[in-house]
Write a protein that holds these residues in place. Structure first.
Motif, PDB file in Angstrom:
ATOM      1  N   TRP A  37       0.802  -1.222   0.000  1.00 23.41           N
ATOM      2  CA  TRP A  37       0.000   0.000   0.000  1.00 23.41           C
ATOM      3  C   TRP A  37       0.832   1.268   0.000  1.00 23.41           C
ATOM      4  O   TRP A  37       0.379   2.287  -0.520  1.00 23.41           O
ATOM      5  N   ASP A  40       1.459   4.042  -3.032  1.00 22.18           N
ATOM      6  CA  ASP A  40       0.647   5.216  -3.362  1.00 22.18           C
ATOM      7  C   ASP A  40       1.084   6.471  -2.615  1.00 22.18           C
ATOM      8  O   ASP A  40       0.512   7.536  -2.830  1.00 22.18           O
ATOM      9  N   THR A  89     -10.978   4.377   3.785  1.00 23.09           N
ATOM     10  CA  THR A  89     -11.227   4.892   2.432  1.00 23.09           C
ATOM     11  C   THR A  89     -10.117   4.486   1.475  1.00 23.09           C
ATOM     12  O   THR A  89     -10.372   4.192   0.305  1.00 23.09           O
ATOM     13  N   GLU A  90      -8.900   4.446   1.958  1.00 20.28           N
ATOM     14  CA  GLU A  90      -7.784   3.999   1.123  1.00 20.28           C
ATOM     15  C   GLU A  90      -7.919   2.519   0.775  1.00 20.28           C
ATOM     16  O   GLU A  90      -7.653   2.108  -0.355  1.00 20.28           O
ATOM     17  N   ARG A  91      -8.342   1.705   1.735  1.00 17.46           N
ATOM     18  CA  ARG A  91      -8.546   0.275   1.462  1.00 17.46           C
ATOM     19  C   ARG A  91      -9.638   0.066   0.409  1.00 17.46           C
ATOM     20  O   ARG A  91      -9.504  -0.761  -0.477  1.00 17.46           O
ATOM     21  N   ARG A  93     -10.580   2.232  -1.863  1.00 20.89           N
ATOM     22  CA  ARG A  93     -10.055   2.728  -3.136  1.00 20.89           C
ATOM     23  C   ARG A  93      -9.149   1.710  -3.815  1.00 20.89           C
ATOM     24  O   ARG A  93      -9.171   1.553  -5.021  1.00 20.89           O
ATOM     25  N   ARG A  94      -8.372   0.983  -3.010  1.00 24.40           N
ATOM     26  CA  ARG A  94      -7.440  -0.011  -3.554  1.00 24.40           C
ATOM     27  C   ARG A  94      -8.061  -1.407  -3.693  1.00 24.40           C
ATOM     28  O   ARG A  94      -7.385  -2.348  -4.074  1.00 24.40           O
TER      29      ARG A  94
END
Length: 123
Positions: A37, A40, A89-91, A93-94
């Motif tokens: 991760w 990014d 939110t990052e999880r 998104r990915r």
């Protein structure tokens, strides 16, 4: 309830401090190879996340333990809940839905500590 709040704050505080120290000390390339991760983010942003986790984890434990401004415990828990909302939110998104479960557990624990220390069992 006080014991449950101490246990949750202690366990998750130690987890945050451990994760934060890892982000601060492990070389960026090695950390990126293990978790993927951070690709990014720049190395400086990953280090900043490590500092936030370390300080948040210490904020969950030390103010209550030392009885110096213990109101900082629910403040730290609230801040870490917001931090975990960003991680979630990052999880999403990915498309990392397996890892999302762990972040949800951390979010729920921080909401529990913030609620418990602000409303139910303040210091």
């Amino acid at each position: 309830m006080n014991i449950a709040l101490w246990i949750v704050a202690g366990v998750f505080g130690i987890a945050y401090v451990t994760g934060g120290i890892l982000k601060l000390t492990m070389p960026y390339e090695k950390y990126t190879a293990k978790t993927h991760w951070p690709e990014d983010f720049t190395p400086a942003k990953v280090r900043f996340m490590g500092a936030v986790e370390t300080l948040g984890g210490l904020g969950l434990i030390l103010p209550g333990l030392l009885d110096i401004a213990p109101v900082l415990v629910p403040v730290a828990a609230s801040c870490m809940a917001l931090y975990m909302a960003g991680a979630i939110t990052e999880r999403v998104r990915r498309d990392e839905y397996k890892e999302l479960l762990g972040d949800l557990v951390f979010l729920a624990a921080m909401v529990f500590v913030a609620w418990g220390r602000f409303a139910v069992e303040p210091f």
